[in-house]
Design a protein around this motif. Structure first.
Motif, mmCIF file in Angstrom:
data_model
loop_
_atom_site.group_PDB
_atom_site.id
_atom_site.type_symbol
_atom_site.label_atom_id
_atom_site.label_comp_id
_atom_site.label_asym_id
_atom_site.label_seq_id
_atom_site.Cartn_x
_atom_site.Cartn_y
_atom_site.Cartn_z
ATOM 1 N N SER A 1 0.827 -1.211 0.000
ATOM 2 C CA SER A 1 0.000 0.000 0.000
ATOM 3 C C SER A 1 0.864 1.264 0.000
ATOM 4 O O SER A 1 0.465 2.285 -0.569
ATOM 5 N N ALA A 2 2.063 1.202 0.576
ATOM 6 C CA ALA A 2 2.968 2.354 0.526
ATOM 7 C C ALA A 2 3.375 2.634 -0.921
ATOM 8 O O ALA A 2 3.441 3.787 -1.343
ATOM 9 N N LYS A 3 3.628 1.562 -1.674
ATOM 10 C CA LYS A 3 3.994 1.725 -3.083
ATOM 11 C C LYS A 3 2.838 2.302 -3.893
ATOM 12 O O LYS A 3 3.051 2.863 -4.960
ATOM 13 N N MET A 4 1.624 2.153 -3.369
ATOM 14 C CA MET A 4 0.442 2.710 -4.030
ATOM 15 C C MET A 4 0.157 4.136 -3.551
ATOM 16 O O MET A 4 -0.869 4.706 -3.883
ATOM 17 N N GLY A 5 1.072 4.678 -2.735
ATOM 18 C CA GLY A 5 0.964 6.065 -2.321
ATOM 19 C C GLY A 5 0.311 6.315 -0.974
ATOM 20 O O GLY A 5 -0.008 7.458 -0.644
ATOM 21 N N ASP A 6 0.123 5.282 -0.158
ATOM 22 C CA ASP A 6 -0.540 5.458 1.134
ATOM 23 C C ASP A 6 0.459 5.885 2.204
ATOM 24 O O ASP A 6 1.324 5.116 2.607
ATOM 25 N N ASN A 7 0.335 7.128 2.657
ATOM 26 C CA ASN A 7 1.251 7.670 3.662
ATOM 27 C C ASN A 7 1.099 6.994 5.022
ATOM 28 O O ASN A 7 2.073 6.874 5.768
ATOM 29 N N ASP A 8 -0.116 6.570 5.376
ATOM 30 C CA ASP A 8 -0.312 5.882 6.652
ATOM 31 C C ASP A 8 0.492 4.583 6.700
ATOM 32 O O ASP A 8 1.021 4.215 7.753
ATOM 33 N N SER A 9 0.604 3.920 5.575
ATOM 34 C CA SER A 9 1.382 2.687 5.517
ATOM 35 C C SER A 9 2.866 2.958 5.721
ATOM 36 O O SER A 9 3.559 2.193 6.390
ATOM 37 N N ILE A 10 3.336 4.059 5.169
ATOM 38 C CA ILE A 10 4.738 4.445 5.379
ATOM 39 C C ILE A 10 4.985 4.696 6.856
ATOM 40 O O ILE A 10 5.992 4.246 7.414
ATOM 41 N N GLU A 11 4.052 5.364 7.514
ATOM 42 C CA GLU A 11 4.189 5.633 8.947
ATOM 43 C C GLU A 11 4.163 4.336 9.763
ATOM 44 O O GLU A 11 4.884 4.210 10.757
ATOM 45 N N MET A 12 3.346 3.376 9.343
ATOM 46 C CA MET A 12 3.289 2.101 10.067
ATOM 47 C C MET A 12 4.610 1.340 9.918
ATOM 48 O O MET A 12 5.100 0.772 10.891
ATOM 49 N N ILE A 13 5.175 1.352 8.717
ATOM 50 C CA ILE A 13 6.481 0.708 8.517
ATOM 51 C C ILE A 13 7.531 1.404 9.377
ATOM 52 O O ILE A 13 8.380 0.752 9.994
ATOM 53 N N LYS A 14 7.460 2.710 9.442
ATOM 54 C CA LYS A 14 8.398 3.473 10.276
ATOM 55 C C LYS A 14 8.265 3.053 11.744
ATOM 56 O O LYS A 14 9.266 2.806 12.424
#
Length: 79
Positions: free
Chosen positions: A47-60
């Motif tokens: 989902s991060a690769k699809m542009g979802d910023n919340d997913s980037i934050e969760m990975i962080k």
């Protein structure tokens, strides 16, 4: 109304397979609750690769908590 997490996950999977970003994120949350961190990270990466910023934050958050690797975090940041 009774919560049925298994049924919800089933619907999230169907929607995620059709490209629904929020459903992919929700699958990551679902897997994280079950402590399947590797699977959760995979869902968040997609989902991060699809542009979802919340997913980037969760990975962080997973990276800082030791549940995701530096490579996974770097991949999420690339988008």
């Amino acid at each position: 109304v009774e919560k049925n997490r298994a049924k919800a996950a089933e619907f999230y999977k169907k929607a995620a397979m059709r490209g629904h970003v929020a459903s992919r994120y929700n699958l990551g949350i679902h897997e994280g609750r079950k402590e399947n961190f590797n699977r959760a990270a995979r869902h968040f990466l997609i989902s991060a690769k699809m542009g979802d910023n919340d997913s980037i934050e969760m990975i962080k958050m997973m990276f800082t908590g030791g549940e995701a690797t530096k490579a996974q975090y770097a991949e999420a940041l690339k988008g």
